[in-house]
Design a protein around this motif. Structure first.
Motif, PDB file in Angstrom:
ATOM      1  N   GLU A  12     -88.897 -41.689  -2.752  1.00 36.68           N
ATOM      2  CA  GLU A  12     -87.609 -41.412  -2.114  1.00 36.68           C
ATOM      3  C   GLU A  12     -87.661 -40.112  -1.300  1.00 36.68           C
ATOM      4  O   GLU A  12     -87.160 -40.060  -0.175  1.00 36.68           O
ATOM      5  CB  GLU A  12     -86.500 -41.351  -3.158  1.00 36.68           C
ATOM      6  N   HIS A  13     -88.280 -39.078  -1.848  1.00 36.93           N
ATOM      7  CA  HIS A  13     -88.428 -37.820  -1.099  1.00 36.93           C
ATOM      8  C   HIS A  13     -89.296 -38.035   0.146  1.00 36.93           C
ATOM      9  O   HIS A  13     -88.993 -37.501   1.216  1.00 36.93           O
ATOM     10  CB  HIS A  13     -89.019 -36.720  -1.968  1.00 36.93           C
ATOM     11  N   PHE A  14     -90.351 -38.797  -0.014  1.00 37.05           N
ATOM     12  CA  PHE A  14     -91.226 -39.109   1.119  1.00 37.05           C
ATOM     13  C   PHE A  14     -90.415 -39.820   2.203  1.00 37.05           C
ATOM     14  O   PHE A  14     -90.494 -39.479   3.382  1.00 37.05           O
ATOM     15  CB  PHE A  14     -92.383 -39.994   0.640  1.00 37.05           C
ATOM     16  N   ALA A  15     -89.617 -40.799   1.791  1.00 35.18           N
ATOM     17  CA  ALA A  15     -88.808 -41.572   2.739  1.00 35.18           C
ATOM     18  C   ALA A  15     -87.810 -40.679   3.468  1.00 35.18           C
ATOM     19  O   ALA A  15     -87.607 -40.820   4.682  1.00 35.18           O
ATOM     20  CB  ALA A  15     -88.081 -42.696   2.006  1.00 35.18           C
ATOM     21  N   ARG A  29     -89.657 -45.548   2.774  1.00 33.46           N
ATOM     22  CA  ARG A  29     -89.889 -46.039   1.410  1.00 33.46           C
ATOM     23  C   ARG A  29     -91.105 -46.956   1.372  1.00 33.46           C
ATOM     24  O   ARG A  29     -91.937 -46.865   0.448  1.00 33.46           O
ATOM     25  CB  ARG A  29     -88.660 -46.789   0.900  1.00 33.46           C
ATOM     26  N   ILE A  30     -91.194 -47.853   2.346  1.00 34.03           N
ATOM     27  CA  ILE A  30     -92.353 -48.755   2.399  1.00 34.03           C
ATOM     28  C   ILE A  30     -93.627 -47.937   2.517  1.00 34.03           C
ATOM     29  O   ILE A  30     -94.596 -48.157   1.780  1.00 34.03           O
ATOM     30  CB  ILE A  30     -92.226 -49.738   3.588  1.00 34.03           C
ATOM     31  N   LEU A  31     -93.631 -46.991   3.421  1.00 38.63           N
ATOM     32  CA  LEU A  31     -94.815 -46.174   3.644  1.00 38.63           C
ATOM     33  C   LEU A  31     -95.187 -45.381   2.393  1.00 38.63           C
ATOM     34  O   LEU A  31     -96.357 -45.365   1.976  1.00 38.63           O
ATOM     35  CB  LEU A  31     -94.541 -45.238   4.817  1.00 38.63           C
ATOM     36  N   GLY A  32     -94.207 -44.724   1.802  1.00 36.87           N
ATOM     37  CA  GLY A  32     -94.471 -43.965   0.585  1.00 36.87           C
ATOM     38  C   GLY A  32     -94.995 -44.849  -0.541  1.00 36.87           C
ATOM     39  O   GLY A  32     -95.962 -44.488  -1.223  1.00 36.87           O
ATOM     40  N   GLU A  52     -86.314 -52.825  -3.929  1.00 41.27           N
ATOM     41  CA  GLU A  52     -84.949 -53.357  -4.011  1.00 41.27           C
ATOM     42  C   GLU A  52     -84.298 -53.393  -2.634  1.00 41.27           C
ATOM     43  O   GLU A  52     -83.211 -52.876  -2.414  1.00 41.27           O
ATOM     44  CB  GLU A  52     -84.113 -52.541  -4.998  1.00 41.27           C
ATOM     45  N   ALA A  53     -85.031 -54.005  -1.700  1.00 40.94           N
ATOM     46  CA  ALA A  53     -84.563 -54.117  -0.317  1.00 40.94           C
ATOM     47  C   ALA A  53     -84.615 -55.576   0.104  1.00 40.94           C
ATOM     48  O   ALA A  53     -85.400 -56.363  -0.435  1.00 40.94           O
ATOM     49  CB  ALA A  53     -85.446 -53.274   0.597  1.00 40.94           C
ATOM     50  N   SER A  59     -89.221 -56.908   6.463  1.00 42.89           N
ATOM     51  CA  SER A  59     -89.915 -57.489   7.612  1.00 42.89           C
ATOM     52  C   SER A  59     -89.738 -56.642   8.870  1.00 42.89           C
ATOM     53  O   SER A  59     -90.713 -56.321   9.571  1.00 42.89           O
ATOM     54  CB  SER A  59     -89.397 -58.912   7.851  1.00 42.89           C
ATOM     55  N   THR A  60     -88.511 -56.255   9.151  1.00 39.41           N
ATOM     56  CA  THR A  60     -88.221 -55.438  10.328  1.00 39.41           C
ATOM     57  C   THR A  60     -88.975 -54.115  10.285  1.00 39.41           C
ATOM     58  O   THR A  60     -89.574 -53.680  11.268  1.00 39.41           O
ATOM     59  CB  THR A  60     -86.707 -55.165  10.424  1.00 39.41           C
ATOM     60  N   ASN A  61     -88.968 -53.474   9.139  1.00 38.61           N
ATOM     61  CA  ASN A  61     -89.599 -52.159   9.026  1.00 38.61           C
ATOM     62  C   ASN A  61     -91.117 -52.234   8.943  1.00 38.61           C
ATOM     63  O   ASN A  61     -91.805 -51.306   9.376  1.00 38.61           O
ATOM     64  CB  ASN A  61     -88.985 -51.385   7.866  1.00 38.61           C
ATOM     65  N   LEU A  62     -91.650 -53.341   8.428  1.00 40.35           N
ATOM     66  CA  LEU A  62     -93.103 -53.519   8.487  1.00 40.35           C
ATOM     67  C   LEU A  62     -93.559 -53.634   9.940  1.00 40.35           C
ATOM     68  O   LEU A  62     -94.581 -53.054  10.324  1.00 40.35           O
ATOM     69  CB  LEU A  62     -93.532 -54.764   7.698  1.00 40.35           C
TER      70      LEU A  62
END
Length: 156
Positions: A12-15, A29-32, A52-53, A59-62
């Motif tokens: 969460e902090h990374f995001a 969040r995905i990246l972290g 929990e998304a 898909s959009t964020n990937l």
């Protein structure tokens, strides 16, 4: 606090850090998550469950992260779903593009100051911004050299 809770907090902090840099929170969040999960590859369904998304948001964020060169899509024989993982080798390129963006602002401020050379009152705000970016120039040169060494190490 349990280790998994600490890792979730770290993600969460990374995001939030990446959100401050203009990325959607879920992309951060995905990246972290992809940086710390084991195994390092995940399907969109696994990412959706872990973070929990919604599948649409994942898909959009990937696609965004792939476009930035930070995540890559992989397929494996016998698996229907694609797998995604952080592309560590492309992080140097990502950071270098961001540094070039900062250098581009310095070019813009210098050009603006030339245009306003006869109007010091109007140029004052721009001068302050130019000085900030000017002070970063040496640090940027050092970072570029470090990135070049990192890129050489990746090739080596």
């Amino acid at each position: 606090m349990a280790r998994e809770d600490l890792l979730s907090s770290w993600v969460e902090h990374f995001a939030m850090t990446f959100e401050r840099d203009g990325f959607p929170l879920i992309a951060g969040r995905i990246l972290g998550y992809l940086l710390i999960c084991n195994p390092p590859e995940r399907t969109p369904a696994e990412l959706s469950a872990a973070l929990e998304a919604s599948s649409g948001s994942i898909s959009t964020n990937l696609r965004l992260l792939i476009g930035q060169g930070l995540v890559r899509k992989m397929t494996r024989r016998g698996r229907m779903a694609a797998l995604y993982r952080v592309d560590e080798q492309r992080w140097v390129d990502f950071v270098e593009r961001r540094l070039e963006s900062v250098a581009g602002v310095r070019d813009l401020t210098a050009g603006g100051l030339r245009l306003l050379s006869g109007d010091p009152d109007r140029a004052e705000r721009l001068r302050v911004v130019d000085e900030v970016y000017g002070s970063l120039s040496g640090a940027l040169d050092d970072l570029r050299n470090q990135l070049e060494r990192a890129r050489d190490a990746q090739r080596g």
